[in-house]
Design a protein around this motif. Structure first.
Motif, PDB file in Angstrom:
ATOM      1  N   THR A 178       0.820  -1.221   0.000  1.00 38.11           N
ATOM      2  CA  THR A 178       0.000   0.000   0.000  1.00 38.11           C
ATOM      3  C   THR A 178       0.848   1.263   0.000  1.00 38.11           C
ATOM      4  OG1 THR A 178      -1.835  -1.146   1.079  1.00 38.11           O
ATOM      5  CG2 THR A 178      -1.791   1.252   1.236  1.00 38.11           C
ATOM      6  N   PRO A 179       1.888   1.392   0.850  1.00 37.63           N
ATOM      7  CA  PRO A 179       2.720   2.602   0.776  1.00 37.63           C
ATOM      8  C   PRO A 179       3.363   2.811  -0.593  1.00 37.63           C
ATOM      9  CG  PRO A 179       3.131   1.444   2.826  1.00 37.63           C
ATOM     10  CD  PRO A 179       2.261   0.544   1.994  1.00 37.63           C
ATOM     11  N   SER A 180       3.805   1.726  -1.232  1.00 36.07           N
ATOM     12  CA  SER A 180       4.396   1.896  -2.563  1.00 36.07           C
ATOM     13  C   SER A 180       3.334   2.267  -3.587  1.00 36.07           C
ATOM     14  CB  SER A 180       5.129   0.621  -2.989  1.00 36.07           C
ATOM     15  OG  SER A 180       4.305  -0.513  -2.847  1.00 36.07           O
ATOM     16  N   GLU A 181       2.101   1.765  -3.404  1.00 30.32           N
ATOM     17  CA  GLU A 181       1.010   2.159  -4.298  1.00 30.32           C
ATOM     18  C   GLU A 181       0.730   3.660  -4.165  1.00 30.32           C
ATOM     19  OE1 GLU A 181      -0.873   0.668  -7.322  1.00 30.32           O
ATOM     20  OE2 GLU A 181      -0.505  -0.871  -5.816  1.00 30.32           O
ATOM     21  N   LEU A 182       0.754   4.153  -2.933  1.00 34.29           N
ATOM     22  CA  LEU A 182       0.525   5.580  -2.712  1.00 34.29           C
ATOM     23  C   LEU A 182       1.659   6.422  -3.305  1.00 34.29           C
ATOM     24  CD1 LEU A 182      -0.750   5.421   0.984  1.00 34.29           C
ATOM     25  CD2 LEU A 182      -2.111   5.936  -1.047  1.00 34.29           C
ATOM     26  N   ALA A 183       2.896   5.914  -3.216  1.00 39.26           N
ATOM     27  CA  ALA A 183       4.021   6.632  -3.817  1.00 39.26           C
ATOM     28  C   ALA A 183       3.864   6.714  -5.331  1.00 39.26           C
ATOM     29  CB  ALA A 183       5.339   5.943  -3.452  1.00 39.26           C
ATOM     30  N   LEU A 184       3.368   5.629  -5.952  1.00 41.10           N
ATOM     31  CA  LEU A 184       3.113   5.661  -7.395  1.00 41.10           C
ATOM     32  C   LEU A 184       1.964   6.610  -7.722  1.00 41.10           C
ATOM     33  CD1 LEU A 184       3.497   1.869  -8.262  1.00 41.10           C
ATOM     34  CD2 LEU A 184       5.095   3.725  -8.788  1.00 41.10           C
TER      35      LEU A 184
END
Length: 388
Positions: A178-184
């Motif tokens: 989820t954090p990497s999805e938000l970064a994208l």
């Protein structure tokens, strides 16, 4: 429905509170790390208390090893623990060697710190190199007359604590999708905003000021770097992770999404570079001119719309929902079709300008090629959104 009296406290449904807590948990991996670190450190402390002498005299060193192991991914925790133990042992050996010299304590400290700092930069220890200095000072200063027992207890408890931390990490491994999805998501929004601003300038203000756009390119760079780091961390966390199989589809789709957004970022950077180099007020002959700039602006807006269409509900994705991503895929495909039509219009306008004018239009052609790469990236984003 009865209306609450004025001043009555508002009661939040329990399910809503739990949902909020769940969303915060998956969005912020520090919460999970803090809880696992607390559990591992407590267990390590208890083990240190019941250990036989001389270990029981220094139980506080066991939690240190636990924290080292828990503060990283499942695979890296093993590597970090091994590096930390190696650094501790080396520091202890350095302290023992220097302590055997017949020199004042102040000289011992100076020599130990100097040599330990040299070894701390050894690539073999990675980020755990600082433990060489810490261990050397602890053994030299705190070991006193019982340096051997202190060294054994210090290193042994650190190993035990690291083992407990590794075990906790393997039982409940981190998987920060989820954090990497938000970064994208942030990267996608920044790129779309950049394209929109560029289109607006082409529509209203004519040739660009090169310095201004160089500054904007530098502002985008940290967002790109953060997205790459976040996705790389999620990819590493998926290794030797018992949870990775459950979320394998999401993880693979996220990798593809990261690649396509990386391509889109390269396209935006190329567009900005070409326009700042060849379409600014200081040039005698610009790449597009007043006739083609409006067509290029419409094409860039269509590309920005395609990027924005690639949006999904991250919380639904975390729960494995497929409806939102299916809709996002269709939206991206529709936006990509409109963008393709806009790029075709731009290409045809460039061909017409080449036939009627005396410009070679090489730069304009290069920009069209870059936009075709951007279209391919939009197609890849649609495929990533349709992962379920």
């Amino acid at each position: 429905m009865p209306v609450p009296a004025e001043g009555t406290p508002r009661v939040v449904p329990r399910s809503r509170v739990l949902t909020w807590l769940h969303h915060q948990w998956v969005r912020h991996p520090r919460w999970s790390m803090a809880l696992k670190g607390a559990v591992a450190a407590s267990l390590a402390w208890l083990v240190g208390l019941v250990a036989p002498p001389p270990f029981a005299e220094y139980p506080y060193y066991a939690p240190l090893g636990a924290v080292v192991a828990v503060s990283s991914t499942a695979v890296r925790s093993v590597k970090d623990s091994a590096q930390a133990v190696g650094a501790v042992l080396l520091g202890a050996v350095l302290a023992r060697v220097v302590g055997a010299l017949a020199v004042p304590v102040v000289v011992e400290i100076a020599v130990v710190v100097a040599v330990a700092l040299l070894f701390a930069g050894w690539r073999l220890f990675g980020e755990m190199g600082t433990w060489v200095v810490t261990s050397a000072l602890f053994v030299l200063v705190l070991g006193g007359a019982e340096k051997v027992e202190y060294t054994v207890a210090f290193a042994g408890l650190l190993v035990v604590g690291a083992g407990i931390g590794v075990a906790v990490n393997l039982v409940v491994p981190p998987l920060p999708l989820t954090p990497s999805e938000l970064a994208l998501d942030r990267l996608r929004d920044v790129l779309a905003d950049e394209v929109d601003v560029l289109a607006g300038r082409l529509e209203t203000e004519g040739p660009l000021r090169a310095q201004e756009w160089q500054e904007r390119r530098r502002e985008v760079a940290p967002t790109i770097a953060r997205a790459r780091e976040s996705v790389a961390a999620a990819r590493e966390a998926a290794r030797a992770n018992v949870r990775a199989r459950r979320y394998g589809g999401w993880a693979s789709a996220q990798d593809r999404r990261a690649r396509e957004l990386g391509t889109a970022a390269a396209v935006v950077d190329e567009v900005v570079r070409l326009l700042t180099d060849w379409e600014h007020a200081d040039r005698h002959e610009v790449a597009f001119g007043p006739r083609l700039r409006p067509v290029l602006a419409r094409t860039l807006r269509a590309f920005g719309d395609g990027l924005r269409a690639e949006s999904r509900d991250v919380d639904d994705a975390a729960d494995g929902a497929a409806a939102a991503t299916t809709g996002a895929a269709a939206a991206v495909r529709d936006a990509a079709a409109r963008c393709e039509a806009a790029v075709e219009e731009l290409a045809e306008a460039i061909r017409a300008e080449r036939r009627t004018g005396d410009h070679d239009m090489f730069v304009a052609g290069a920009l069209v090629v870059a936009l075709w790469r951007g279209l391919a990236a939009l197609g890849g984003l649609a495929a990533a959104d349709a992962r379920d």
